[in-house]
Design an enzyme around this catalytic site. Structure first.
Site, PDB file in Angstrom:
ATOM      1  N   CYS B  89       0.764  -1.174  -0.152  1.00  0.00           N
ATOM      2  CA  CYS B  89      -0.034  -0.097   0.005  1.00  0.00           C
ATOM      3  C   CYS B  89       0.840   1.339   0.010  1.00  0.00           C
ATOM      4  O   CYS B  89       0.285   2.186  -0.039  1.00  0.00           O
ATOM      5  CB  CYS B  89      -0.961  -0.220   1.167  1.00  0.00           C
ATOM      6  SG  CYS B  89      -2.230  -1.325   0.993  1.00  0.00           S
ATOM      7  N   CYS B 211     -13.882  -0.839   7.423  1.00  0.00           N
ATOM      8  CA  CYS B 211     -12.850  -1.333   6.244  1.00  0.00           C
ATOM      9  C   CYS B 211     -12.850  -0.255   5.056  1.00  0.00           C
ATOM     10  O   CYS B 211     -13.866   0.247   4.611  1.00  0.00           O
ATOM     11  CB  CYS B 211     -13.140  -2.454   5.722  1.00  0.00           C
ATOM     12  SG  CYS B 211     -13.244  -3.922   7.079  1.00  0.00           S
ATOM     13  N   HIS B 343      -9.528   3.329  -1.744  1.00  0.00           N
ATOM     14  CA  HIS B 343      -8.174   2.629  -1.707  1.00  0.00           C
ATOM     15  C   HIS B 343      -7.765   2.172  -2.917  1.00  0.00           C
ATOM     16  O   HIS B 343      -7.392   0.585  -2.830  1.00  0.00           O
ATOM     17  CB  HIS B 343      -7.963   1.939  -0.620  1.00  0.00           C
ATOM     18  CG  HIS B 343      -6.585   1.657  -0.235  1.00  0.00           C
ATOM     19  ND1 HIS B 343      -5.490   2.245  -0.699  1.00  0.00           N
ATOM     20  CD2 HIS B 343      -5.955   0.614   0.562  1.00  0.00           C
ATOM     21  CE1 HIS B 343      -4.289   1.667  -0.204  1.00  0.00           C
ATOM     22  NE2 HIS B 343      -4.544   0.628   0.232  1.00  0.00           N
TER      23      HIS B 343
END
Lengths: 425, 395
Positions: B89, B211, B343
């Site tokens: 990430c 999340c 994301h």
């Protein structure tokens, strides 16, 4: 010279879950257990670290997870046995549990040191109506060895072409012959022949109690009672444990001398068991394990594996067998580094198998399962260990836990074994 | 010359983040790259090299597995060099760091760093969850998922400190409220604590709304030297410090004795390095705005501690006291963060850099922190095995 050996230690692994059957209960293993994990746990339970390492491992099971390619080496790796080891597998019939003892006696007599015998059974299908799951491991040594529990003497063998229970390739459950044929002419007859041969061969000697294990528990029970034996008290609590069943019955009868008669189809084997003083205590301990357990309606089936096609590699599995199966790290400055860092040389040391829970989660999105609990343990040496928890159990922070060998998946057509955390009982 | 204080951000752009079925990976990459070049008032011909951040090419049929994705998306760019970087990430921010090094080294005058990820051509469970479950180590990491990994921290943190599931939910509530002012965010509807707690469970104690979603998107920045930027008279932001730290192993990270499951020492290491470069000794006082890696609600709490905004175990107090709220002393994740922005792994770090650059340039629109002069962007990679921290300031 008669090949005989001394029973030096024994261990049984009988799953706690007991499913009710028509005749009583049977031990029911979880979906992540197989004949290898059960046998390995039994060998580990022998606490071999306090005993001389064996020179041979004989593994008897009629439900090997690999039909070809070998399973004994897996048992040896998981149990942490040295690689300088002779292994052999007996997979033909439940009688092979006793054949393994005969083979061990021969090896010991030939100067082979100590020999491990382990036998296990893991049902493959509901068609195995009388069967249960479990394992027995024995450590055998030369006759007269210190700390002996019983003197074991193979007596007679029998072989003729007669099938009352068999499997063809691909069969999940065994095929069975006609019940009347089995009862009258099948393995029970072979057991009777073995009993008669013993009586004929040793006139005047006080007859040991006969113990009969055959393909049909009912027919075997009738013969045993007719011969004056105590009857199979284990069967109603455990089911027939395949190759492990004759050995389990032997352990349960260590209070007095016995003649163990095991027959499967036309194959038979008999063993004279002469206990030492320690025999009765071991028999009582095993009896307690047989009687223990809890009744459950059923054990959860293996969860659907939708979307689960895990990576596997034969070379990787071989390279990392030490870390995966033996749970070995590298010892450096008194600390065990796990998994072993690449290129770091040093003595290999197994991780402790107990610890306490540092943290956990129950993960609902891991594919192919109804959820899996993952935990991080702080092991007894202070190191961390990350793994799944046994199906059906939930661990909490600070709870004591132990590590047990289980099968994770069959990615790439290979069975991946690893360790899971479990409650300490 | 070092990166710190010498490399300028002169252009930036980002696509909308979300489930974007009508745009492919290359479309998103091209939109962000062209937008950043235009924002820098340059032409494509003036860009001498590029760095591409894409972490998971397999979710987009291997698009983005090499730098050629950039030359495919930007016709005429070839044969100039394009390097793909991938650090979980941290991928996007690492692309910026690599591009900045080329400027600092004097190798190029103008470079592009672009991050792109196309994760929703497959369903969420077919995306990172399936890849993690199937392709991680056959034994050591079996059972691991990203939510499950961070849920281990959440349970330990709540066991160790005064923190509840309501506190975790409050992070999602805060960041979703912030996202209402961010036009590119995947989600812009406000949430309540009750909604977060009632959401389907993912990995206890985390539910779906704890999340980050899986997302499509791209972002890009154009870099040059501070001297060149100043000479051109353009507005620019300065990279005062940027650092990457990694731990000694991926799977091994699960087994490290020093892992206390209360934070990430890799973030503390990256922050220490970036702060040293930027001369930051009191982060809470010296930073005006922060974008940190809130992949899960628990992560923002421990990040605030690891970045030195408070002592360890006090992240909850910071949240409860509103220090990290939009009106607080140090607003955290005004963009909506990963929680609400989404994301797209390779794009996230670049988007964060753009967000902080926009803040210090005073062009963050409704999200603008008045008087913001210095901010921080932070990403955390893998199961806490890599971290990148960037300090960005007005010149």
């Amino acid at each position: 010279m008669t090949a005989r050996c001394e029973l030096l230690a024994a261990a049984t692994i009988l799953p706690d879950d007991r499913v009710r059957t028509r005749g009583g209960h049977r031990c029911a293993a979880q979906y992540d257990e197989d004949a290898v994990t059960l046998a390995a746990q039994a060998v580990i339970a022998l606490r071999q670290d306090r005993l001389e390492p064996p020179s041979a491992l004989i593994f008897a099971t009629v439900t090997p997870p690999y039909e070809e390619g070998g399973c004994a080496q897996l048992v040896a790796e998981i149990a942490g046995l040295p690689s300088q080891l002779f292994t052999v597998e007996l997979t033909a019939t439940p009688r092979d549990g006793l054949a393994a003892v005969r083979l061990a006696c021969g090896l010991i007599c030939a100067g082979g040191g100590h020999v491990l015998v382990c036998a296990s059974h893991r049902r493959r299908a509901d068609g195995e109506r009388e069967a249960g799951d479990g394992a027995v491991a024995l450590l055998l040594g030369p006759p007269g060895a210190e700390g002996g529990i019983a003197l074991l003497t193979p007596v007679h063998s029998h072989a003729e072409e007669l099938r009352d229970r068999w499997r063809l390739p691909g069969d999940l459950a065994p095929r069975e012959g006609d019940a009347s044929f089995t009862d009258e002419l099948g393995s029970t007859r072979v057991a009777r022949l073995l009993a008669e041969a013993r009586q004929a061969g040793e006139p005047g000697e006080e007859a040991p109690q006969p113990i009969v294990v055959a393909s049909s528990s009912r027919a075997a029970g009738r013969l045993e009672r007719a011969l004056g034996g105590p009857g199979d008290q284990a069967f109603v609590r455990t089911g027939l444990l395949g190759c492990a069943h004759p050995l389990l019955r032997m352990l349960l009868c260590l209070g007095e001398p016995s003649l163990l008669l095991a027959a499967s189809g036309g194959l038979g084997e008999s063993l004279l068991v002469e206990p030492e003083a320690a025999g009765a205590a071991l028999a009582a301990e095993v009896s307690g394990r047989v009687a223990a357990g809890r009744e459950v309606d059923a054990v959860p089936p293996s969860p659907a594996a939708l979307g689960f096609d895990p990576y596997a590699s034969g070379p990787r599995a071989w390279r990392e067998r030490g870390q995966d199966l033996r749970l070995e790290g590298v010892l450096r400055d008194g600390e065990i580094l796990y998994p072993p860092p690449a290129g770091l040389q040093g003595p290999r040391q197994p991780l402790p198998r107990r610890g306490r829970v540092i943290t956990h989660t129950f993960d609902y999105v891991y594919p192919g399962a109804d959820g899996v609990q993952m935990v991080v343990l702080e092991l007894e040496d202070g190191s961390r260990f990350y793994c799944q928890v046994l199906p059906g159990q939930r661990l909490q922070i600070d709870e004591e836990a132990q590590l047990l060998p289980r099968r994770l998946h069959e990615g790439g057509g290979m069975i991946q074994y690893f360790w899971k955390a479990a409650q300490c009982r | 010359m070092p990166i710190a204080g010498e490399v300028a951000i002169i252009g930036s752009a980002a696509t909308r983040f979300g489930v974007i079925h009508d745009r492919g990976y290359l479309d998103l990459l091209a939109e962000a790259a062209r937008g950043a070049i235009a924002d820098a008032q340059l032409t494509q011909d003036e860009i001498e090299a590029a760095w591409l951040g894409t972490a998971e090419p397999l979710t987009a049929a291997l698009l983005g597995d090499a730098g050629t994705a950039v030359t495919e998306a930007l016709p005429g760019f070839a044969p100039r060099p394009v390097t793909r970087v991938s650090t979980f990430c941290c991928t996007g921010m690492e692309a910026v760091r690599a591009a900045a090094m080329a400027i600092a080294a004097g190798e190029h005058d103008y470079v592009l760093a672009v991050g792109a990820e196309k994760m929703r051509d497959v369903p969420p469970r077919g995306s990172l969850v399936a890849r993690t479950a199937n392709l991680t180590h056959p034994t050591l990491a079996k059972g691991r998922t990203a939510p499950g990994q961070f849920a281990l921290l959440a349970n330990r943190y709540m066991h160790e400190y005064d923190c509840t599931v309501e506190d975790l939910a409050a992070v999602a509530v805060k960041n979703h409220a912030n996202a209402a002012r961010n036009p590119i965010a995947q989600y812009s509807d406000p949430l309540t604590v009750e909604q977060v707690l009632k959401a389907p469970r993912v990995a206890e104690p985390l539910g779906v709304l704890d999340c980050t979603p899986t997302t499509d998107g791209a972002a890009a920045v154009v870099l040059t030297s501070v001297d060149r930027a100043r000479a051109s008279g353009r507005r620019f932001a300065v990279i005062e410090g940027i650092a990457l730290a990694v731990v000694d192993g991926y799977y091994a990270g699960f087994y490290h004795d020093e892992a206390d499951y209360l934070g990430f020492h890799v973030t503390r290491a990256a922050a220490a390095s970036a702060y040293r470069q930027a001369g930051i000794t009191a982060p809470r006082q010296q930073l005006d705005v922060i974008e940190c890696h809130d992949c899960f609600t628990i992560t923002e709490l421990v990040n605030c501690e690891d970045l030195g905004l408070c002592e360890r175990g006090e992240g909850v107090r910071l949240l409860r006291e509103g220090v990290t709220s939009a009106e607080g002393e140090v607003p955290v994740n005004l963009s909506g963060g990963l929680q609400a922005c989404g994301h797209p792994v390779g794009a996230t770090g670049v988007r964060m850099i753009k967000e902080i650059a926009d803040q210090v340039l005073g062009r963050a629109d409704e999200r603008q922190v008045q008087g913001a002069r210095r901010g921080l962007a932070h990403t955390l990679g893998g199961p806490g095995v890599a971290s990148c921290v960037a300090v960005i300031a007005a010149p």
